[in-house]
Design a protein around this motif. Structure first.
Motif, mmCIF file in Angstrom:
data_model
loop_
_atom_site.group_PDB
_atom_site.id
_atom_site.type_symbol
_atom_site.label_atom_id
_atom_site.label_comp_id
_atom_site.label_asym_id
_atom_site.label_seq_id
_atom_site.Cartn_x
_atom_site.Cartn_y
_atom_site.Cartn_z
ATOM 1 N N THR A 152 -22.515 12.724 -13.242
ATOM 2 C CA THR A 152 -23.228 11.766 -14.078
ATOM 3 C C THR A 152 -24.722 12.045 -14.195
ATOM 4 N N LEU A 153 -25.229 13.019 -13.476
ATOM 5 C CA LEU A 153 -26.665 13.293 -13.452
ATOM 6 C C LEU A 153 -26.922 14.767 -13.731
ATOM 7 N N GLY A 193 -28.199 2.115 -7.314
ATOM 8 C CA GLY A 193 -28.321 0.967 -8.194
ATOM 9 C C GLY A 193 -29.136 1.203 -9.457
ATOM 10 N N ARG A 194 -29.587 2.405 -9.693
ATOM 11 C CA ARG A 194 -30.386 2.708 -10.886
ATOM 12 C C ARG A 194 -29.546 3.514 -11.878
ATOM 13 N N ARG A 195 -29.805 3.318 -13.151
ATOM 14 C CA ARG A 195 -29.133 4.100 -14.188
ATOM 15 C C ARG A 195 -30.056 5.265 -14.550
ATOM 16 N N ILE A 196 -29.825 6.379 -13.933
ATOM 17 C CA ILE A 196 -30.632 7.570 -14.159
ATOM 18 C C ILE A 196 -29.703 8.644 -14.706
ATOM 19 N N GLU A 197 -30.085 9.234 -15.841
ATOM 20 C CA GLU A 197 -29.238 10.233 -16.480
ATOM 21 C C GLU A 197 -29.651 11.657 -16.169
ATOM 22 N N ALA A 198 -30.915 11.848 -15.829
ATOM 23 C CA ALA A 198 -31.390 13.205 -15.554
ATOM 24 C C ALA A 198 -32.549 13.164 -14.573
#
Length: 110
Positions: free
Chosen positions: A44-45, A14-19
């Motif tokens: 996506t990560l 549920g979190r928008r984490i890119e890296a």
């Protein structure tokens, strides 16, 4: 899925984490051998590892982990755009920063 992978998936849900960024001293390689295969790096990560490797030595971290992981692994280059699904290592003797436009910035200042 390992217990560690399941825990990472639960924390990231549920979190928008890119890296995912990991820092360690030179002695952290052993810990990374156990940790990195369990990371939820996906399309996506991205993952970035920063370990202290003196500038007078050659870093072979990208080569070491490329042979152990099922994802692209490479040493970051200056102004390179960060690609999801890739593991990056800072080069020997460099500080590695991520700029707001999601590119790497390498420097050698103290």
């Amino acid at each position: 899925m390992s217990d560690l992978s399941a825990r990472f998936a639960q924390v990231l849900a549920g979190r928008r984490i890119e890296a995912l960024v990991i820092g360690a001293s030179a002695g952290g390689v052993d810990a990374l051998v156990g940790l990195l295969p369990a990371l939820p790096v996906s399309r996506t990560l991205a993952a970035v590892c920063i370990l202290h490797v003196p500038g007078d030595r050659e870093s072979r971290l990208a080569e070491l982990f490329d042979a152990r992981l099922d994802l692209p692994v490479r040493e970051a280059t200056d102004k390179e755009t960060i690609e999801p699904g890739t593991l990056y290592f800072a080069g020997a003797g460099y500080h590695l920063s991520i700029e707001p436009d999601r590119v790497f910035s390498l420097s050698c200042e103290p």
